[in-house]
Design an enzyme around this catalytic site. Structure first.
Site, PDB file in Angstrom:
ATOM      1  N   GLY A  15       0.739  -1.308  -0.165  1.00 13.06           N
ATOM      2  CA  GLY A  15      -0.081  -0.045  -0.125  1.00 13.06           C
ATOM      3  C   GLY A  15       0.875   1.209   0.034  1.00 13.06           C
ATOM      4  O   GLY A  15       2.153   1.302   0.492  1.00 13.06           O
ATOM      5  N   ARG A  76       0.964  -5.053  -5.903  1.00  9.23           N
ATOM      6  CA  ARG A  76       1.122  -6.218  -5.211  1.00  9.23           C
ATOM      7  C   ARG A  76       1.441  -7.369  -6.352  1.00  9.23           C
ATOM      8  O   ARG A  76       0.778  -7.478  -7.520  1.00  9.23           O
ATOM      9  CB  ARG A  76      -0.154  -6.683  -4.429  1.00  9.23           C
ATOM     10  CG  ARG A  76      -0.467  -5.388  -3.495  1.00  9.23           C
ATOM     11  CD  ARG A  76      -1.539  -5.716  -2.389  1.00  9.23           C
ATOM     12  NE  ARG A  76      -1.965  -4.693  -1.800  1.00  9.23           N
ATOM     13  CZ  ARG A  76      -1.642  -4.103  -0.646  1.00  9.23           C
ATOM     14  NH1 ARG A  76      -0.809  -4.552  -0.052  1.00  9.23           N
ATOM     15  NH2 ARG A  76      -2.495  -3.019  -0.099  1.00  9.23           N
ATOM     16  N   GLY A 106       5.647  -2.551   3.475  1.00  7.10           N
ATOM     17  CA  GLY A 106       5.292  -2.950   4.682  1.00  7.10           C
ATOM     18  C   GLY A 106       5.908  -4.470   4.994  1.00  7.10           C
ATOM     19  O   GLY A 106       6.776  -4.847   4.114  1.00  7.10           O
ATOM     20  N   ASP A 107       5.222  -5.162   6.081  1.00  5.64           N
ATOM     21  CA  ASP A 107       5.906  -6.527   6.305  1.00  5.64           C
ATOM     22  C   ASP A 107       5.706  -7.466   5.311  1.00  5.64           C
ATOM     23  O   ASP A 107       6.694  -8.188   5.108  1.00  5.64           O
ATOM     24  CB  ASP A 107       5.381  -7.064   7.584  1.00  5.64           C
ATOM     25  CG  ASP A 107       3.741  -7.008   7.614  1.00  5.64           C
ATOM     26  OD1 ASP A 107       3.101  -6.740   6.747  1.00  5.64           O
ATOM     27  OD2 ASP A 107       3.204  -7.556   8.537  1.00  5.64           O
ATOM     28  N   SER A 109       6.126  -6.733   1.922  1.00  6.09           N
ATOM     29  CA  SER A 109       7.276  -6.327   1.109  1.00  6.09           C
ATOM     30  C   SER A 109       8.719  -6.970   1.812  1.00  6.09           C
ATOM     31  O   SER A 109       9.345  -7.603   1.001  1.00  6.09           O
ATOM     32  CB  SER A 109       7.156  -4.895   0.813  1.00  6.09           C
ATOM     33  OG  SER A 109       5.990  -4.615   0.255  1.00  6.09           O
ATOM     34  N   THR A 130       4.243   2.391   5.583  1.00  6.20           N
ATOM     35  CA  THR A 130       2.738   2.173   5.855  1.00  6.20           C
ATOM     36  C   THR A 130       2.132   2.956   6.833  1.00  6.20           C
ATOM     37  O   THR A 130       2.700   3.241   7.871  1.00  6.20           O
ATOM     38  CB  THR A 130       2.819   0.672   5.887  1.00  6.20           C
ATOM     39  OG1 THR A 130       1.491   0.309   6.504  1.00  6.20           O
ATOM     40  CG2 THR A 130       3.748   0.246   7.364  1.00  6.20           C
ATOM     41  N   ASP A 132      -0.047   2.304   8.836  1.00  2.00           N
ATOM     42  CA  ASP A 132      -0.736   1.645  10.135  1.00  2.00           C
ATOM     43  C   ASP A 132       0.470   1.684  11.287  1.00  2.00           C
ATOM     44  O   ASP A 132      -0.006   1.155  12.332  1.00  2.00           O
ATOM     45  CB  ASP A 132      -0.717  -0.126   9.904  1.00  2.00           C
ATOM     46  CG  ASP A 132      -2.253   0.027   8.965  1.00  2.00           C
ATOM     47  OD1 ASP A 132      -2.836   1.052   8.780  1.00  2.00           O
ATOM     48  OD2 ASP A 132      -2.418  -0.994   8.220  1.00  2.00           O
ATOM     49  N   ASP A 134       2.702  -0.732  12.103  1.00  2.43           N
ATOM     50  CA  ASP A 134       2.412  -1.929  12.553  1.00  2.43           C
ATOM     51  C   ASP A 134       3.828  -2.828  12.431  1.00  2.43           C
ATOM     52  O   ASP A 134       3.740  -4.203  12.436  1.00  2.43           O
ATOM     53  CB  ASP A 134       1.357  -2.640  11.997  1.00  2.43           C
ATOM     54  CG  ASP A 134       1.460  -2.799  10.593  1.00  2.43           C
ATOM     55  OD1 ASP A 134       2.210  -2.136  10.133  1.00  2.43           O
ATOM     56  OD2 ASP A 134       0.605  -3.610   9.959  1.00  2.43           O
ATOM     57  N   GLY A 175      -6.560   0.762  10.137  1.00  2.00           N
ATOM     58  CA  GLY A 175      -5.741  -0.258  11.509  1.00  2.00           C
ATOM     59  C   GLY A 175      -6.491  -1.723  11.627  1.00  2.00           C
ATOM     60  O   GLY A 175      -7.406  -1.864  12.578  1.00  2.00           O
ATOM     61  N   ARG A 176      -6.122  -2.570  10.530  1.00  2.00           N
ATOM     62  CA  ARG A 176      -6.705  -3.780  10.898  1.00  2.00           C
ATOM     63  C   ARG A 176      -6.228  -4.540  12.126  1.00  2.00           C
ATOM     64  O   ARG A 176      -6.777  -5.237  12.845  1.00  2.00           O
ATOM     65  CB  ARG A 176      -6.603  -4.564   9.518  1.00  2.00           C
ATOM     66  CG  ARG A 176      -7.867  -4.731   8.831  1.00  2.00           C
ATOM     67  CD  ARG A 176      -7.558  -5.584   7.593  1.00  2.00           C
ATOM     68  NE  ARG A 176      -6.370  -4.886   7.192  1.00  2.00           N
ATOM     69  CZ  ARG A 176      -6.124  -4.881   5.768  1.00  2.00           C
ATOM     70  NH1 ARG A 176      -6.738  -4.976   4.884  1.00  2.00           N
ATOM     71  NH2 ARG A 176      -4.693  -4.186   5.563  1.00  2.00           N
ATOM     72  N   ALA A 191     -11.751  12.083  21.387  1.00  2.00           N
ATOM     73  CA  ALA A 191     -12.719  10.940  21.363  1.00  2.00           C
ATOM     74  C   ALA A 191     -13.343  10.708  22.811  1.00  2.00           C
ATOM     75  O   ALA A 191     -12.509  10.742  23.545  1.00  2.00           O
ATOM     76  CB  ALA A 191     -12.198   9.832  20.529  1.00  2.00           C
ATOM     77  N   LYS A 218     -22.787  15.617  28.563  1.00  2.13           N
ATOM     78  CA  LYS A 218     -22.312  15.976  27.281  1.00  2.13           C
ATOM     79  C   LYS A 218     -23.331  15.504  26.293  1.00  2.13           C
ATOM     80  O   LYS A 218     -24.344  14.585  26.435  1.00  2.13           O
ATOM     81  CB  LYS A 218     -21.337  14.548  26.835  1.00  2.13           C
ATOM     82  CG  LYS A 218     -19.798  14.948  27.324  1.00  2.13           C
ATOM     83  CD  LYS A 218     -18.799  13.929  26.946  1.00  2.13           C
ATOM     84  CE  LYS A 218     -17.406  14.282  27.503  1.00  2.13           C
ATOM     85  NZ  LYS A 218     -16.518  13.234  27.445  1.00  2.13           N
ATOM     86  N   HIS A 258      -9.777   5.513   2.361  1.00  6.48           N
ATOM     87  CA  HIS A 258      -8.585   5.544   1.747  1.00  6.48           C
ATOM     88  C   HIS A 258      -8.009   6.990   1.978  1.00  6.48           C
ATOM     89  O   HIS A 258      -6.931   7.585   1.613  1.00  6.48           O
ATOM     90  CB  HIS A 258      -8.574   5.357   0.298  1.00  6.48           C
ATOM     91  CG  HIS A 258      -8.510   3.831  -0.003  1.00  6.48           C
ATOM     92  ND1 HIS A 258      -9.671   3.067   0.228  1.00  6.48           N
ATOM     93  CD2 HIS A 258      -7.520   3.217  -0.220  1.00  6.48           C
ATOM     94  CE1 HIS A 258      -9.073   1.912   0.150  1.00  6.48           C
ATOM     95  NE2 HIS A 258      -7.843   1.768  -0.209  1.00  6.48           N
ATOM     96  N   GLN A 260      -7.047   8.639   4.134  1.00  4.12           N
ATOM     97  CA  GLN A 260      -6.160   8.547   5.063  1.00  4.12           C
ATOM     98  C   GLN A 260      -4.694   8.274   4.615  1.00  4.12           C
ATOM     99  O   GLN A 260      -4.003   8.275   5.300  1.00  4.12           O
ATOM    100  CB  GLN A 260      -6.360   7.339   6.200  1.00  4.12           C
ATOM    101  CG  GLN A 260      -7.756   7.741   7.052  1.00  4.12           C
ATOM    102  CD  GLN A 260      -8.219   6.569   7.787  1.00  4.12           C
ATOM    103  OE1 GLN A 260      -7.834   6.174   9.043  1.00  4.12           O
ATOM    104  NE2 GLN A 260      -9.136   5.893   7.154  1.00  4.12           N
TER     105      GLN A 260
END
Ligand code: ATP
Length: 328
Positions: A15, A76, A106-107, A109, A130, A132, A134, A175-176, A191, A218, A258, A260
């Protein structure tokens, strides 16, 4: 002693992420600085298999430091997961005299790079790109900081509507497997609750928290949900569940998706990309291979690819506490 390096190939894979162009620029210019050639490889490993190469001098990367995406394109490649595909790629690199490879991705690759190194003894160096965040061995991957800034900008806008209409918004962020974006952007955007894959908050606690916040005065709230949150419900199911238990809430869902991954890289990502690119090339010139360059405690470091692939950079547990306190 490794053989003298005269030409380095660079590619982006998996990605795309903001900061990849700044990293390409850094690799190309560090090669030029040290008087070695640089070859750009288009469309990741697929371009390596097809011999889609272009010589890159320092002027070929003018005006890209501020651009999102990747000028080398990303892809990919299924073929690269086969020994035959990798042999074709190796033959192509040998034909044009490439001696080492910098892989920005990423991992997945990095897994491809490590296998390629094991099969052909070909020097490889990874740069984590990436959003993420991660990957083990770096506190920041390229694109992560930019993504955080994009997310808080979006949530700030959503908050305007939430507060004008007394609504509860569930905002899904990427963020899977990792909740870094949700946790950090969630705190940054104020938040009410943050749901991440690393922690199972539990539906009861979420209900309780929302009830409490309503009781405390609130009138609107934002709940940030990572794609892979542990409750096993997607953001729309979550909305239905909360609505059925707390009918007084007017709930909306916003999936950021996307957007993001795009946009001009933040200053942090540009500086990081520049530092990692220099380290990647200079490490190769020192005869090192099979590492990922990363950043830990603001120092540029090397982590064996094998570890980078297997591990995950853990979430900061102190942030969970901060988030809890902030939603008081
Ligand atoms: P992202 O984090 O954005 O998904 P990634 O680098 O993890 O990035 P992947 O699609 O997992 O993205 O991997 C990119 C490419 O790396 C794959 O298309 C494939 O060509 C190569 N690759 C991944 N796993 C392997 C493997 N086991 N063997 C050989 N090549 C691989």
């Amino acid at each position: 002693m490794s053989k003298t390096i005269k030409k380095i190939g660079v590619l982006t894979s998996g990605g795309d992420a903001p900061g990849m162009n700044a990293a390409i620029r850094s690799v190309v210019r560090t090669c030029a600085f040290h008087g070695i050639e640089c070859i750009g490889i288009y469309r990741g490993y697929q371009g390596m298999i097809e011999g889609d190469f272009k010589e890159m001098g320092p002027r070929s990367v003018n005006n890209i430091i501020n651009k999102g995406g990747t000028i080398l394109k990303s892809a990919r490649s299924k073929e690269f997961t086969t020994p035959e595909g990798r042999k074709k790629a190796f033959d192509n690199l040998t034909k044009v005299g490439v001696d080492a490879l910098v892989v920005i991705g990423g991992d997945g690759s990095f897994t491809g790079a490590e296998i390629f190194n094991n099969e052909f003894g070909f020097p490889v160096m990874g740069i984590p790109g990436t959003i993420d965040n991660d990957i083990f061995g770096t506190s920041h991957t390229l694109g992560y900081d930019t993504a955080l800034n994009t997310v808080i900008e979006c949530i700030d806008k959503i908050r305007d509507t939430a507060s004008s209409h007394n609504r509860l918004f569930f905002v899904e962020v990427m963020g899977r497997d990792a909740g870094h974006i949700a946790l950090n952007a969630g705190i940054g955007a104020g938040a009410e609750e943050i749901l991440i894959p690393e922690e199972d908050l539990g539906l009861d606690r979420l209900l309780e928290s929302l009830q409490k916040s309503k009781a405390s005065g609130k009138s609107s709230s934002i709940v940030v949900v990572a794609e892979g949150d542990k409750m096993g419900k997607n953001v729309f199911e979550l909305k239905d569940y909360i609505e059925s238990h707390l009918p007084e809430y007017d709930i909306r869902v916003s999936v950021l998706g996307h957007m993001q991954r795009g946009g001009a890289p933040s200053c942090f990502d540009r500086v990081l990309a520049s530092r990692l690119g220099v380290k990647a090339v200079e490490s190769i010139l020192e005869g090192k291979s099979n590492f990922m360059v990363g950043i830990l405690k603001d120092e540029v470091t090397l982590t064996p690819l094998e570890q980078a692939i297997k591990g995950h950079y853990p979430i900061d547990r102190e942030l969970l506490r901060v988030s809890d306190i902030m939603s008081t």
